[in-house]
Design an enzyme around this catalytic site. Sequence first.
Site, PDB file in Angstrom:
ATOM      1  N   HIS A  58       0.861  -1.117   0.038  1.00 24.38           N
ATOM      2  CA  HIS A  58      -0.188  -0.050   0.139  1.00 24.38           C
ATOM      3  C   HIS A  58       0.780   1.329  -0.032  1.00 24.38           C
ATOM      4  CE1 HIS A  58      -3.350  -2.556   1.982  1.00 24.38           C
ATOM      5  NE2 HIS A  58      -3.235  -2.677   0.642  1.00 24.38           N
TER       6      HIS A  58
ATOM      7  N   HIS B 109      -6.549  -0.577   3.052  1.00 23.54           N
ATOM      8  CA  HIS B 109      -6.138  -0.877   1.851  1.00 23.54           C
ATOM      9  C   HIS B 109      -6.577   0.524   1.044  1.00 23.54           C
ATOM     10  CE1 HIS B 109      -6.244  -5.296   2.791  1.00 23.54           C
ATOM     11  NE2 HIS B 109      -6.939  -4.650   3.824  1.00 23.54           N
TER      12      HIS B 109
END
Length: 568
Positions: free
Chosen positions: A500, A545
Amino acid sequence: SILQSQADLKSYYDFIVVGAGPGGSAVSNRLTEDPNVSVLVVEAGGANNDSLTIDVPLLCTKLTPNTQWDWNFTTTPQPNLNNRVLPFPRGIGLGGTSAVNCLVYTRGSKQNIDKWAELTNDSSWGWDRMLPFFKKSEKFNLPVDGHNITNQFNPSFHGFDGYIGVSVPGAGRAIDGRVIQTTQELPDEFPFTTDVNTGDQLGVGWVQALIDRGVRSSSASYFTPQVLARENLDILLNTRVSRILPSSNNFFNVIEYLDSVSGTLKNLTASKEVILSAGAISTPSILLHSGIGNATTLTSLGITPLINLPSVGQNLTDHIGVSSTWLVNSTLTYDTVLRNATLSESLLRQWEDSKTGINVDTSENHLAFLRLPENSTVLRTFGDPAAGNETAHFEFLFQNGLSQITASGNYLNIPSGNVSPKSSGSVTINSTNPFDAPLIDPGLLSAEVDIHILREAIRTAHRFVEAAAWSDYILQDLTNATTDAEIDEFIRNNAVSFFHPVSTSAMSPFGTTDWGVVDPDLRVKGVNGLRIVDASVAPSLPAAHTSAAVYAIAEHAADIIKSAYGFL
Ligand SMILES: Cc1cc2nc3c(=O)[nH]c(=O)nc-3n(C[C@H](O)[C@H](O)[C@H](O)COP(=O)(O)OP(=O)(O)OC[C@H]3O[C@@H](n4cnc5c(N)ncnc54)[C@H](O)[C@@H]3O)c2cc1C
């Protein structure tokens, strides 16, 4: 339309967007809503269509690393992970990394997004103003098994008319009841929450995933047949941009790209702007090769610095995670499916025929966002790295089995991520060839607090399965680490990036020159004709996320650009 070849390029485009991931796809769709605005999207990879591995949600773990859909980057050796070099997947082709990701749809906390407003000194980047953009991108859809989803999401926080499919699980898993039962037995530590995407993210809840009626929804969903029919939108695939060039002093509106036929570099000018949407790794890399970055470092590499912006490629922030695994007393796990080729095949056929069955979902049906206790030694010693007291320190994903074939046994797997890391690293280059891979150093665990949080996350995952709900289920703990030193060594040997990365071209306030790469209107500081719309501009990493945030950034960016040119 999707151009057949570079020969079909038109001579005039208002905007050239580099990259067709969440940032580039959403912004180019929205800009071409106005038939008078022409956009070319240039994407390094192909169409990514007709691929079962991409479309079937449960196959997401097969898409990376080291595949045709991945740029196949790796990190530099990570000193705090016993010098391991980790895969650092990034998707290539239509959909970008959203075509290879693991589909979990999370936005982070209200505090995470409010921190963006604080860091940019611009309230339009705060939660209240961003929530409509999260919703605008979203097309929430009912799960394919038709079950009642009351208490599995909160409709007032979701969008139903956007492009990106989001759904709760469409097939039950054998551990679902045990997870829910744990929230009832241990509600203080593991409270149930209806929806982790309302801004109030804490608790254990049903996964929302980037799925549309059982099929992966990547950013390619922004290019519906109706959108592709727009005469003012062209998409050029299999074309790699090497640099952004100035057409005149400080006006960086020209892309340099590799001509696929001649193998030479060619230029194409955007009459208004180039929009870089190549993602948190490639965007800073393209900027550096273009002479936009730390002037001293660029000079030492032999690249003529054109704009001195030392923050380009810096502040790379990423999540780190590690799995805890248990051997369990059941055959009703994914391991049984993976070991049985006939069963796997028939479940895939079921997905193809009716978009039902186990393949319609990603790897887990539940997740949790949790905090350390406020009086914990870790927080007292190091301070709180989270964006606030309603923001998670760690996340759990509850997986009913492993995603790779094992010789025997059935497993419960709980990947735990540190979602509020203090560590950061960088993306740099060490050559003058724009086609060389950049040096990616996410600096995982470089701040000491982060390993303490991960250690507590592992301990907390173990407390979760100590609930009575699991007493007849767990056979053996495979983590084999109990003391602090043992758990730390387990982490250093096994933790991986959660993929990420953000903030490598971060926004900072207008007028700020000592940090940041873009202004809050996403224009590169000190430069005309060049904007960035992707994960790299996020001023900090949400405890989530990241693709939901990128879609919202791009929706906001489209409005900013439209209003700058009077299209709104
Ligand atoms: C394995 C994995 C799992 C993940 N799981 C999740 C998840 O479950 N949920 C979630 O929300 N997020 C997840 N993510 C992260 C998420 O997918 C990204 O945050 C998101 O896709 C970033 O969007 P972007 O537009 O910034 O960049 P990208 O999606 O990376 O898109 C950039 C695009 O630019 C193109 N490009 C790059 N360089 C060039 C060039 N020189 N010329 C032309 N084109 C170029 C690339 O090919 C790509 O298509 C995951 C990521 C990975 C790798």
